[in-house]
Motif scaffolding. Sequence first.
Motif, PDB file in Angstrom:
ATOM      1  N   ALA A 192      45.075  26.714  44.470  1.00 54.88           N
ATOM      2  CA  ALA A 192      44.618  28.035  44.553  1.00 54.88           C
ATOM      3  C   ALA A 192      43.926  28.286  45.981  1.00 54.88           C
ATOM      4  O   ALA A 192      43.979  27.181  46.479  1.00 54.88           O
ATOM      5  CB  ALA A 192      43.658  28.159  43.440  1.00 54.88           C
ATOM      6  N   ALA A 193      43.774  29.384  46.031  1.00 49.59           N
ATOM      7  CA  ALA A 193      43.092  29.638  47.545  1.00 49.59           C
ATOM      8  C   ALA A 193      42.445  31.111  47.438  1.00 49.59           C
ATOM      9  O   ALA A 193      42.628  31.770  46.499  1.00 49.59           O
ATOM     10  CB  ALA A 193      44.323  29.881  48.574  1.00 49.59           C
TER      11      ALA A 193
ATOM     12  N   GLN B 180      28.590  32.650  50.439  1.00 46.08           N
ATOM     13  CA  GLN B 180      29.689  33.194  49.960  1.00 46.08           C
ATOM     14  C   GLN B 180      30.584  31.925  49.999  1.00 46.08           C
ATOM     15  O   GLN B 180      31.618  31.802  49.101  1.00 46.08           O
ATOM     16  CB  GLN B 180      30.073  34.175  50.781  1.00 46.08           C
ATOM     17  N   GLN B 181      30.652  31.126  51.068  1.00 44.87           N
ATOM     18  CA  GLN B 181      31.494  29.914  51.017  1.00 44.87           C
ATOM     19  C   GLN B 181      31.457  29.163  49.938  1.00 44.87           C
ATOM     20  O   GLN B 181      32.360  28.683  49.383  1.00 44.87           O
ATOM     21  CB  GLN B 181      31.338  29.074  52.459  1.00 44.87           C
ATOM     22  N   ARG B 182      30.200  28.937  49.519  1.00 45.15           N
ATOM     23  CA  ARG B 182      30.031  27.895  48.477  1.00 45.15           C
ATOM     24  C   ARG B 182      30.397  28.791  47.217  1.00 45.15           C
ATOM     25  O   ARG B 182      30.872  27.831  46.347  1.00 45.15           O
ATOM     26  CB  ARG B 182      28.473  27.714  48.110  1.00 45.15           C
ATOM     27  N   ALA B 183      30.319  29.842  47.053  1.00 48.28           N
ATOM     28  CA  ALA B 183      30.799  30.681  45.790  1.00 48.28           C
ATOM     29  C   ALA B 183      32.335  30.722  45.648  1.00 48.28           C
ATOM     30  O   ALA B 183      32.746  30.504  44.803  1.00 48.28           O
ATOM     31  CB  ALA B 183      30.435  32.106  45.944  1.00 48.28           C
ATOM     32  N   ALA B 184      32.900  30.727  46.859  1.00 48.47           N
ATOM     33  CA  ALA B 184      34.423  30.555  46.675  1.00 48.47           C
ATOM     34  C   ALA B 184      34.897  29.282  46.461  1.00 48.47           C
ATOM     35  O   ALA B 184      35.757  29.326  45.777  1.00 48.47           O
ATOM     36  CB  ALA B 184      35.025  30.968  48.266  1.00 48.47           C
ATOM     37  N   GLN B 185      34.199  28.339  46.903  1.00 49.13           N
ATOM     38  CA  GLN B 185      34.669  26.864  46.704  1.00 49.13           C
ATOM     39  C   GLN B 185      34.521  26.683  45.233  1.00 49.13           C
ATOM     40  O   GLN B 185      35.338  26.118  44.469  1.00 49.13           O
ATOM     41  CB  GLN B 185      33.769  25.760  47.461  1.00 49.13           C
ATOM     42  N   ARG B 186      33.339  27.111  44.762  1.00 46.26           N
ATOM     43  CA  ARG B 186      32.970  26.701  43.151  1.00 46.26           C
ATOM     44  C   ARG B 186      34.201  27.612  42.369  1.00 46.26           C
ATOM     45  O   ARG B 186      34.476  27.119  41.348  1.00 46.26           O
ATOM     46  CB  ARG B 186      31.652  27.378  42.793  1.00 46.26           C
ATOM     47  N   ALA B 187      34.262  28.755  42.898  1.00 40.46           N
ATOM     48  CA  ALA B 187      35.133  29.549  41.756  1.00 40.46           C
ATOM     49  C   ALA B 187      36.523  29.091  41.927  1.00 40.46           C
ATOM     50  O   ALA B 187      37.392  29.039  40.711  1.00 40.46           O
ATOM     51  CB  ALA B 187      35.048  31.164  42.748  1.00 40.46           C
ATOM     52  N   VAL B 188      37.131  28.574  43.124  1.00 38.44           N
ATOM     53  CA  VAL B 188      38.562  27.996  43.006  1.00 38.44           C
ATOM     54  C   VAL B 188      38.702  26.868  42.117  1.00 38.44           C
ATOM     55  O   VAL B 188      39.621  26.513  41.371  1.00 38.44           O
ATOM     56  CB  VAL B 188      38.972  27.572  44.503  1.00 38.44           C
ATOM     57  N   GLN B 189      37.807  26.057  42.089  1.00 41.16           N
ATOM     58  CA  GLN B 189      37.610  24.666  41.503  1.00 41.16           C
ATOM     59  C   GLN B 189      37.302  24.987  40.132  1.00 41.16           C
ATOM     60  O   GLN B 189      38.103  24.328  38.997  1.00 41.16           O
ATOM     61  CB  GLN B 189      36.561  23.729  42.076  1.00 41.16           C
ATOM     62  N   ALA B 190      36.414  25.798  39.576  1.00 44.55           N
ATOM     63  CA  ALA B 190      36.125  26.098  38.160  1.00 44.55           C
ATOM     64  C   ALA B 190      37.580  26.835  37.758  1.00 44.55           C
ATOM     65  O   ALA B 190      37.561  26.516  36.617  1.00 44.55           O
ATOM     66  CB  ALA B 190      34.956  26.638  38.289  1.00 44.55           C
TER      67      ALA B 190
ATOM     68  N   GLY C  16      31.719  46.306  51.346  1.00 40.87           N
ATOM     69  CA  GLY C  16      31.372  45.362  52.519  1.00 40.87           C
ATOM     70  C   GLY C  16      32.207  44.196  52.569  1.00 40.87           C
ATOM     71  O   GLY C  16      31.983  43.243  53.287  1.00 40.87           O
ATOM     72  N   LEU C  17      33.097  43.900  51.596  1.00 42.73           N
ATOM     73  CA  LEU C  17      33.765  42.670  51.440  1.00 42.73           C
ATOM     74  C   LEU C  17      34.886  42.900  50.552  1.00 42.73           C
ATOM     75  O   LEU C  17      35.108  43.744  49.510  1.00 42.73           O
ATOM     76  CB  LEU C  17      32.955  41.692  50.619  1.00 42.73           C
ATOM     77  N   VAL C  18      36.103  42.189  51.134  1.00 38.37           N
ATOM     78  CA  VAL C  18      37.339  42.334  50.603  1.00 38.37           C
ATOM     79  C   VAL C  18      37.872  40.695  50.498  1.00 38.37           C
ATOM     80  O   VAL C  18      37.506  39.909  51.206  1.00 38.37           O
ATOM     81  CB  VAL C  18      38.334  42.852  51.559  1.00 38.37           C
ATOM     82  N   ALA C  19      38.428  40.372  49.409  1.00 40.21           N
ATOM     83  CA  ALA C  19      38.648  39.074  48.888  1.00 40.21           C
ATOM     84  C   ALA C  19      39.983  38.959  47.903  1.00 40.21           C
ATOM     85  O   ALA C  19      40.450  39.916  47.219  1.00 40.21           O
ATOM     86  CB  ALA C  19      37.774  38.542  48.025  1.00 40.21           C
ATOM     87  N   THR C  20      40.916  38.018  48.589  1.00 37.09           N
ATOM     88  CA  THR C  20      42.181  37.859  47.719  1.00 37.09           C
ATOM     89  C   THR C  20      42.103  36.577  47.411  1.00 37.09           C
ATOM     90  O   THR C  20      42.083  35.462  47.917  1.00 37.09           O
ATOM     91  CB  THR C  20      43.309  37.862  49.014  1.00 37.09           C
ATOM     92  N   GLY C  21      42.455  36.370  46.083  1.00 34.19           N
ATOM     93  CA  GLY C  21      42.867  34.918  45.310  1.00 34.19           C
ATOM     94  C   GLY C  21      44.106  34.752  44.917  1.00 34.19           C
ATOM     95  O   GLY C  21      44.689  35.785  44.457  1.00 34.19           O
ATOM     96  N   TRP C  22      44.721  33.518  44.944  1.00 34.17           N
ATOM     97  CA  TRP C  22      46.021  33.126  44.374  1.00 34.17           C
ATOM     98  C   TRP C  22      46.146  32.037  43.922  1.00 34.17           C
ATOM     99  O   TRP C  22      45.124  30.936  44.294  1.00 34.17           O
ATOM    100  CB  TRP C  22      47.053  33.032  45.872  1.00 34.17           C
ATOM    101  N   VAL C  23      46.704  31.751  42.713  1.00 32.84           N
ATOM    102  CA  VAL C  23      46.831  30.660  42.144  1.00 32.84           C
ATOM    103  C   VAL C  23      48.537  30.231  41.775  1.00 32.84           C
ATOM    104  O   VAL C  23      49.269  31.200  41.395  1.00 32.84           O
ATOM    105  CB  VAL C  23      46.132  30.692  40.669  1.00 32.84           C
TER     106      VAL C  23
END
Length: 799
Positions: A408-409, A272-282, A680-687
């Motif tokens: 972004a975060a 999930q950490q790799r997925a978050a890093q990839r998502a932010v950068q892409a 099972g998972l909550v996520a917040t994204g900001w740009v």
Amino acid sequence: MYLYYKDELPSVAELREVRLQTPMQVYSSDGEMIAQFGEIRRIPFALEDVPQSLVDGFLATEDQRFYEHVGIDPIGVARAFFQLIVTGEIQGGGSTITQQLARNFYLSFEQTWTRKIKEAFIALHIESQLEKNEILELYLNKITFGHRAHGIGAAAQVYYGKELSELTLAEMAMIAGLPKAPSTMNPISNPERARERRAVVLGRMLAEDKITEQQYQTALAEPIRTRVHSAEVTMNAPYLAEMVRAEMVARYGEDFAYNSGLKVYTTASAKQQRAAQRAVQANLHGYDERHGYRGVEAQLWRPAKEQNPLPEAEVLAHLQDFKAVGLTRAAAVLAVDSEAQQATLLFADGEQGQLDWSQVAWARPLINRERQGQAPESIVDVFTAGAVIRVRATDNGWRLAQVPEPSAAMVALRPNDGGIAAAVGGYSFTLSQYNRAVQAERQVGSNIKPFIYSAALDNGFTLATLVNDAPINQWNPGSGIAWRPRNSPDVYEGPIRVRQALAKSKNVVSVRLLRAMGVNTVVDYLTRFGFDYDELPRNESLSLGSASMTPLEVARGYAVFANGGYLIEPYFIERIVDNQQQVIFQARPKVACVACEPADREVLEAPQVITEQNAFLVTQAMQSAVWGGGSWAHKTGWNGTAWRIQRSDPITNHVGRNIAGKTGTTNDVKDTWFSGFVSGLVATGWVGFDNLENALGSTTMNSNLDSSEQPISGTEAGAKTALPMWIDFMETAVEDVESKPFDVPPGLVSARIDLATGKLSRASDYTTRFEYFIPGTAPTEYVDKSSSPTVFGDDDSIF
């Protein structure tokens, strides 16, 4: 002489309690190394685990009579004395392994009689207290090998990236030769001197019959292949690693945290950490591409002016000034073939590559953040030979790129216990160490609305209540101006149900709900979700998200809806293990469901801050933000602001319709958000931009790109700018998340209502639906087409 120096010598207890300084290592929850902290690199090994050839190399070179002397070798001392007589100076050499150990632990490396005398007495001390094998083990794990490598384990890792058992004889001989002059004889700093020193070690091993002539010749001929290898970091999570580092120093102080060999296991999943890093950068590259190309990084020569290309050596020298940032690498354009629409690239390491037109066609010129220039017709419209550009690797080869301007975060939490599953604080930690996931307090925009609606449901409103979606004009006699909050887009539907208003993010409805309850009531209610009372605005702008929060704070608030009403405490360190493999810390999180945890896990119960029924009702409205409502067949269908999630098969195939979330956009589009969850998972994204003055702007369609490549156009917004990042992350993250439906909790009732009025209905067609209510709040009146519905906000003077 002994009596003279006695008081300056270390105690026997010190010899027994020697602590090897070993760096702190940080791991993901599934055991992948994230980072290593500490100036000294050390990987301790027990003597029985050290290859015999490596031991033989050290003994043959450093102390061939180690197992015979008592700490001081008379022959070595005589040789050193002879060198003194011949040269008139104290020379190196003559010290036993025990003496070298004494010097490394307790003394300096200065060549003085005083130090040599103390060294001899300490060596005798050590020999009287420790077994020979204990001394040798301490020595092999203590001595310095250059490049901050201390001990043979670290030397094998730093120079060869190997375990001790994987070293060749030549590599073992190289390591065994380093203690003589680790800074000047190591194979990285001085390969030739290292080769000569390796030959000495191999020669000594041959003379001592530790290797055969054939082994000697083979190892002697082996080429020097080495470079500095970092610790075996297998997962890139620098922002999370820095969070751990700061917390560990705060807990234990720098010396103990960095040098005690602690292993810190985080709550983050590597996947999930790799997925978050990839998502932010892409996602940031996606934003940057649709807004246009800012131009080349430099121009080394200009073909249009008939300048000759620079020699490759000069080009490589120039490229050293352009460091890799995030996914991007700098490259020089050696040649451009305008017919083939292809460019030949040279990278700083000498590698060459090809860049095709299909990976350049996006590069319209950036005029400003609101306007883009004409799409290029040819690759030479974008750059020429001699340009220094940036590219990034994709599945289709190299792609023209640039370091994204916005930030972004992304942060993801387990809603039951608050464990941080992933945390990314920006595009590149090298570019900026500012962790926006936990430090950046930004206006949350419409991400605040679920909490406003939760308060409304706690104060008599229902999902079926009609509220007037109409413009508000409120005169402020103090300022002499009118406050006119507007919807975005500026569309009004008149009477609208609360469920639909949240799903469509109607601004004026949020304002009317807050007015009905009162600002103070809402502020008090919002503190239930962990928001700081003093940081919440005391005016109606609160309903539109004027409050500033970090992504972590927002995610924590949304977790209350995801877990049934409990306020959890985010944490990121699961356990800490010392260098004896003993657990010295184990997290005891506050959990929403104690019965859901394994029996052997110690947990605390989180406080319940809203009812399970309230959490379910708000979740229902946020599900409608994803799935919409009405009947498309009867032309009454509508979409919520998060409708793009519907298109994601990887998500919907795993969790079906059990997704809830809310977009957020602030005035002038300076902050964009999306927060959402599955069971099972909550996520917040900001740009947004770090500079609060900068807006994210808007884009037009790119005529060079077909429909499959066409980026989002129009004004940037939470649904266009932040939601795609959340979708990208969740498409991977949900694979390892247990998917459960949002079950109806006990204590709720359902009733069929008329969609237009919110009243009870006897019909069972597309004009109705079942709605959930807290007992006592369901409508009691059946729809009567001849009468007007009751609408909150028809008369602004009431609210």
